[in-house]
Each structure stands twice: as C-alpha cells, then as structure tokens.
Design an enzyme around this catalytic site. Structure first.
Site, short mmCIF file in Angstrom:
data_model
loop_
_atom_site.label_atom_id
_atom_site.label_comp_id
_atom_site.label_asym_id
_atom_site.label_seq_id
_atom_site.Cartn_x
_atom_site.Cartn_y
_atom_site.Cartn_z
CB CYS A 269 -49.33 -20.52 -2.91
SG CYS A 269 -48.21 -19.19 -3.54
CE LYS B 208 -43.12 -22.68 13.42
NZ LYS B 208 -43.45 -23.51 12.34
CD GLU C 289 -53.48 -25.17 -1.85
OE1 GLU C 289 -52.51 -24.45 -2.35
OE2 GLU C 289 -53.63 -25.06 -0.82
CD1 TRP D 265 -43.69 -26.99 4.05
CD2 TRP D 265 -43.17 -27.79 2.13
NE1 TRP D 265 -44.98 -27.75 3.44
CE2 TRP D 265 -44.38 -27.97 2.14
CE3 TRP D 265 -42.67 -27.83 0.81
CZ2 TRP D 265 -45.29 -28.62 1.20
CZ3 TRP D 265 -43.33 -28.48 -0.23
CH2 TRP D 265 -44.59 -28.73 0.05
CG ASN D 266 -44.25 -23.61 -0.93
OD1 ASN D 266 -44.26 -22.92 -0.06
ND2 ASN D 266 -45.15 -23.32 -1.78
N GLY E 24 -48.98 -20.14 4.22
CA GLY E 24 -49.59 -21.61 4.25
C GLY E 24 -50.91 -22.15 3.99
CB SER E 25 -52.75 -24.94 5.23
OG SER E 25 -52.78 -24.63 6.57
CD GLU F 66 -48.60 -16.12 -0.73
OE1 GLU F 66 -48.31 -17.22 -1.27
OE2 GLU F 66 -47.58 -15.58 -0.16
CG LEU F 67 -54.31 -18.21 4.08
CD1 LEU F 67 -55.55 -18.01 4.65
CD2 LEU F 67 -53.21 -18.59 4.99
#
Length: 492
Positions: free
Chosen positions: A286, A176, A386, A152-153, A228-229, A252-253
């Site tokens: 991120c 998604k 984080e 979402w960011n 995401g996380s 990509e975390l």
C-alpha cells in the site's frame, strides 16, 4: 443501498467453484494449495456469540497478565520463524529469501506495542484540576468484539497492527483473512493460543464476501478493521452503516505514493532506496513508491542509474533462494498491470526496460517484468491510479512548488517521501519541513520510504482511508473513553 465485499481475483472463482469453500492458488504455478470451507450463517452467528461471551471474561483479566500473554506470543511466534517463509511464499508469491523481514517486522511491532500498553491504556488523571472533594479520570475500555479483515500482501504485519493491541486492550478478535493467505492467519492465531489467549477470545474464520458483510452487520461486532482496496473499504463502511446501532470502522486502503528527488539529493544513496521502494514484494504494498518526481537538473542521471539497477533484478520462481523478484499475486493482477503499462505507452510514455530481459514474464503467467516509464503525465492511470505491481513512472519537475502540486494531485494520501541533503544543507531540512506542512498525506518521509515505524501513527487521508493503527493512537482506535466523575466529600 447494499454493498457486497468482493473476493480478490487470486482465489478460485470459476463457475464450477464450490460456493461453500475457497481454494488458494499458488501464484507462480496456479496449482491449488489449500481449501477452506465457509461456515453456515448459524455457525458464524454462534462463533460471534462465543466471542462476545468470552470477551467479558477476558476484559476482567488484569492488564499486566494480558501483557505477559502478549510477551509469550512473541516467543511462540518467534519459534515459528523457520516454518513460515516457504509457507507464505506458496500462498502469495514473495521470494522466500525476503519473508524473514516480515517475521522480524511482526515481532518488532508486537514488542513495541506491548512496551507502551501500560501507559497507553492507563487512566488519564485530572487531579491537577480536581476541586477539593472530587476525583475525575478518563479510562480506556475495550469495545467488545473486533472484526479484523486482513489482506494478503503483508498478512502478518497488517494483522499484528490491530490484533495484538485489540487483545491487550481487552477485546475479543475475529480474524477474517484473505483467501490468498489463510495459513498466515491460522499460524498467527495458533501462536496466540499457545501463549494463553483463550480460543473463543481469538478466532480465525474464513468467510465468503456475503458472510463477511453479515459479520460486519452483526450487532455483536463492535468495531471492524479493514485493509484492502478502496472498493472493499467502501463496502465495509456501507455494511457497518446499515447495521443496527452505530459501530466504528478503521480503513487502510489504497495508495499512489509519490517520491520527490531534489537537486541536492545523494543519488548513490537515493537511487537504490527508491528502486527497492518501488519493486520490493513486486510493488504489492500500500505504501510502495509508485510515482517519482525528479528535479530537472539531475533527471537524466537519476533515470539512467535507476534503469541500470532495475535491470539487475532476478525474476523467477519465488521458492528459489536466488530470486529477488517474484510473481504478482494472480493472473488477473498481472493482466491488469500489463494493460496499465500498455495504455501509458499508447498515450506517449516511454518504457526503458526491455521485457526480453525477463524471460519469465510471459502473457498468461503471473510474472510481470519490472518497468520504468518516462515521458509520463497525470492524464495517465499509471501516474494517478494504484498499480500494485513492479512499475514506476518518473516525471521531470522544475521546482519544489511543482513537485508539491503533482504529489498532491491524487485521490490517495498514504505516504510521501522527499529526498534531499538535509545532513549537508540546513536549508534543505527547512525545505523538507515545508513539504510536511503542504503535503496531503498520512506520513511524510525524509530520505526513506515504504517503512512503518510502530511508534508513529499509521494513517491515511482521502481515499487511503480513515483511522489509525500502531503507536499510542492505535490503542485509542480500539478502545473507547469512559469518563469517571466522583464527588467523594458529601458532608458539610
């Protein structure tokens, strides 16, 4: 071992929430914005089957035609630039005045990836070493159906990194989206459809965590991309491993990206850049700067300048043009950030920004005051875990060697930046190149931060993930190599 992909705390998760749908809450008001209904398992299965069937036809469309459709997408998406800012602000809270930058960045990345598509996907000839009567080459071919689980960011920027090259390479794509930004995915897909991408080739499907796991495990999904996380990425990776067969996963975390300010850095330039690198998008990036190490000889001057600039932010309603710092995405995120700051202060850190400067930042709201912490160390979560908020810790160091050790003392490795006068001091550029060799990270910046250049590979190490997007290597991730070995001359 099974893993469930959890929903972010920004969507409706009350006991009374409808398990067959999701409700997006406006971050600054906590009012419902949109509701989207999940498909049934059989409906999801059919959508994936339609994508797989459509992909076979799409892969036969000549590359030049796919690129031309991609260029029409750039036009169609550009035509939406006036409609997007408020729509995105209401979904995820970024100040409306700052959304146009994401639109420009999305267009820039799309244009670059289109410009290199022909060369990146061209056959690799081995003619220089072919024996007489033989011809060999390596061809890049699409995987099939690619699932993109988007955050979402920065929804448009992150989606374009994978969606466009996957399509141009001949894959079908199912997006998604985050339940916080469903409209962003729908808008992106509508621009591609208007440009000529067939509807079954590119779909947006809103999914529950359970349905997302089912999609990853579906045998017709050939590759999954997740941003995401760390916990979410691990769940995707486990789901893919539990699926029938063997499918690829790009992850990509998280990040805890460090900056180091050397003794000769130009503070007139460096301080504003690092304030923006930590605070833009309320620190919800991120690759935001989350920890800064400053040489002891300039520490006090740097901190003083940094604090004074941070105090000038205008925290408030993100729909108002004068606001330049908006809410974080959810009440849960705001509470988590406040707890991390409080824990650091309790452990001895010193907060330099009085919270009463930011009246909107009240408990029980999604508004979080920007904060600068000193007297920090690596026993504190604020320097090691984080934050994803408008908070930065600044630590004094005595040498380059100490800075390198602290920058590497992290479970993450996405980006790192070094700030030094390479223009005036050749030895400073040489010192930077030593950092390049020794830092455990995907990208090393000199005198800039929090930026993606589409010509460079976007990648991370350690808990920041696995895989590549953007650049030529972004096409490599979304295709597989097929070797062709031809013996043409068979006569004696």
């Amino acid at each position: 071992m099974s893993a469930k992909i959890s929903s972010p705390p920004s969507t409706s998760t009350s006991p009374d929430a409808d398990p067959s749908s999701q409700t997006t809450l406006i971050p600054h008001s906590q009012e419902p914005l949109v509701i989207r209904t999940y498909p049934s398992e059989s409906q999801l299965e059919r959508s994936i089957q339609y994508a797989a069937a459509a992909q076979e036809k799409w892969a036969r469309v000549p590359l030049g035609q796919r690129i031309a459709i991609g260029r029409r997408f750039v036009e169609e998406f550009g035509n939406m630039r006036d409609e997007i800012p408020l729509e995105l602000t209401l979904q995820m809270g970024r100040p409306v005045s700052q959304v146009p930058g994401e639109i420009r960045g999305t267009l820039d990345r799309a244009e670059y990836m289109l410009s290199i598509a022909e060369s990146a996907l061209a056959d690799i000839s081995l003619a220089d070493t072919d024996k007489p009567g033989f011809r060999r080459f390596i061809r890049r071919v699409p995987f099939g159906v690619v699932l993109v689980v988007a955050p979402w960011n920065y929804p448009f920027l992150v989606m374009i990194n994978s969606v466009l090259p996957a399509l141009i390479a001949g894959n079908a794509v199912i997006i998604k989206p985050s339940p916080q930004t469903p409209l962003a995915a729908e808008r992106l897909v509508s621009a591609f459809h208007k440009a000529g991408v067939p509807r079954d080739v590119l779909q947006v499907i809103h999914l529950s965590p359970e349905l997302t796991t089912a999609a990853v495990k579906n045998p017709l999904i050939d590759f999954a991309v997740f941003t995401g996380s760390v916990a979410g990425g691990r769940a995707i990776d486990i789901a893919a491993a539990e699926a029938t067969g063997f499918k690829g996963v790009g992850l990509e975390l998280g990040g805890k990206d460090p900056a180091y300010v050397r003794a000769d850095a130009n503070l007139d330039y460096t301080v504003p850049e690092l304030v923006d690198g930590a605070m833009f998008n309320s620190g919800q990036s991120c690759c935001a700067v989350e920890r800064i190490y400053v040489h002891e000889s300039i520490f006090d001057d740097f901190v003083s300048r940094y604090v004074e600039l941070t105090k000038k932010y205008r925290l408030g309603d993100p729909t108002q043009p004068e606001t330049n710092l908006g809410p974080v995405v959810s009440l849960a995120s705001a509470e988590r950030i406040r707890k991390q700051v409080a824990a650091a202060i309790g452990a001895g850190a010193k907060a330099l920004i009085p919270e009463d400067l930011f009246a909107a930042a009240q408990p029980g709201t999604s508004y979080v005051a920007p904060q600068v912490l000193v007297d920090v160390n690596h026993t504190m979560d604020v320097m090691t875990e984080e934050t994803f908020g408008p908070v930065v810790g600044i630590q004094k160091v005595a040498s380059d060697e100490e800075a390198i050790a602290l920058m590497n003392d992290s479970p993450y490795g996405l980006t790192a930046s070094v700030w030094t006068n390479a223009e005036g001091n050749p030895e400073s550029e040489a010192a930077f190149l030593q950092f390049v060799d020794e830092l455990h990270t995907g990208t090393v910046f000199l005198n800039r931060c929090d930026y993606l250049d589409p010509a460079l590979a976007w990648t991370g190490v350690k808990n920041s993930g696995r895989g590549v997007s953007l650049s030529k290597f972004g096409y490599d991730q979304l295709t597989r190599a097929k070797s062709v070995h031809m013996k043409i001359k068979t006569s004696q």
